[in-house]
Design a protein around this motif. Structure first.
Motif, PDB file in Angstrom:
ATOM      1  N   GLU A  34       0.831  -1.198   0.000  1.00 23.40           N
ATOM      2  CA  GLU A  34       0.000   0.000   0.000  1.00 23.40           C
ATOM      3  C   GLU A  34       0.867   1.251   0.000  1.00 23.40           C
ATOM      4  N   LYS A  35       0.321   2.325  -0.529  1.00 21.44           N
ATOM      5  CA  LYS A  35       1.060   3.577  -0.651  1.00 21.44           C
ATOM      6  C   LYS A  35       1.554   4.079   0.704  1.00 21.44           C
ATOM      7  N   ASN A  36       0.720   3.971   1.735  1.00 23.45           N
ATOM      8  CA  ASN A  36       1.137   4.453   3.052  1.00 23.45           C
ATOM      9  C   ASN A  36       2.256   3.601   3.646  1.00 23.45           C
ATOM     10  N   LYS A  37       2.306   2.306   3.296  1.00 22.72           N
ATOM     11  CA  LYS A  37       3.396   1.436   3.760  1.00 22.72           C
ATOM     12  C   LYS A  37       4.716   1.830   3.104  1.00 22.72           C
ATOM     13  N   ILE A  38       4.660   2.167   1.816  1.00 22.46           N
ATOM     14  CA  ILE A  38       5.863   2.598   1.106  1.00 22.46           C
ATOM     15  C   ILE A  38       6.353   3.918   1.689  1.00 22.46           C
ATOM     16  N   THR A  39       5.436   4.834   1.935  1.00 22.88           N
ATOM     17  CA  THR A  39       5.798   6.125   2.526  1.00 22.88           C
ATOM     18  C   THR A  39       6.433   5.921   3.891  1.00 22.88           C
TER      19      THR A  39
ATOM     20  N   GLU B  84       8.050  -3.906  -5.942  1.00 22.68           N
ATOM     21  CA  GLU B  84       7.012  -2.941  -6.309  1.00 22.68           C
ATOM     22  C   GLU B  84       7.246  -2.405  -7.718  1.00 22.68           C
TER      23      GLU B  84
ATOM     24  N   HIS C  16       5.011  -3.997 -11.909  1.00 29.40           N
ATOM     25  CA  HIS C  16       4.373  -3.279 -13.019  1.00 29.40           C
ATOM     26  C   HIS C  16       4.722  -3.874 -14.381  1.00 29.40           C
TER      27      HIS C  16
END
Length: 73
Positions: A2-7, A51, A55
Motif C-alpha cells: 500500500e502507498k502508506n506502507k511505502i511512505t 514494487e 508493473h
C-alpha cells in the motif's frame, strides 16, 4: 504494498527527510528525497524492487538498461 506502507518505509530509512534544506542550486525545500538511503537495507531493497518489477510482470522484458546509482544526480 500500500502507498502508506511505502511512505512509512521511506521515512523510517531516512530516504525522505523533512525540515529545511538548501539544495546545491541554492533553492530551498522542506522535503528531501534520498532514495538510495532506503536501498541500503536488503529487506527494504527487495520490497521496493518488487514494487517496481510488479508493473512489468505481464510484459516480455528481455533486457533492462539502467544508469549506475553514482551517475544519477
Amino acid at each position: 504494498m500500500e502507498k502508506n506502507k511505502i511512505t512509512e518505509l521511506l521515512f523510517s530509512t531516512g530516504a525522505v527527510a523533512e525540515g529545511h534544506f538548501i539544495l546545491p542550486d541554492g533553492r530551498h525545500t522542506d522535503t528531501l528525497l534520498r532514495p538510495l538511503k532506503a536501498l541500503q537495507f536488503p529487506p527494504y531493497c527487495r520490497k521496493i524492487a518488487f514494487e517496481i518489477v510488479e508493473h512489468y510482470l505481464d510484459m516480455d522484458v528481455q533486457l533492462v538498461i539502467a544508469a549506475s546509482s553514482e551517475a544519477i544526480l
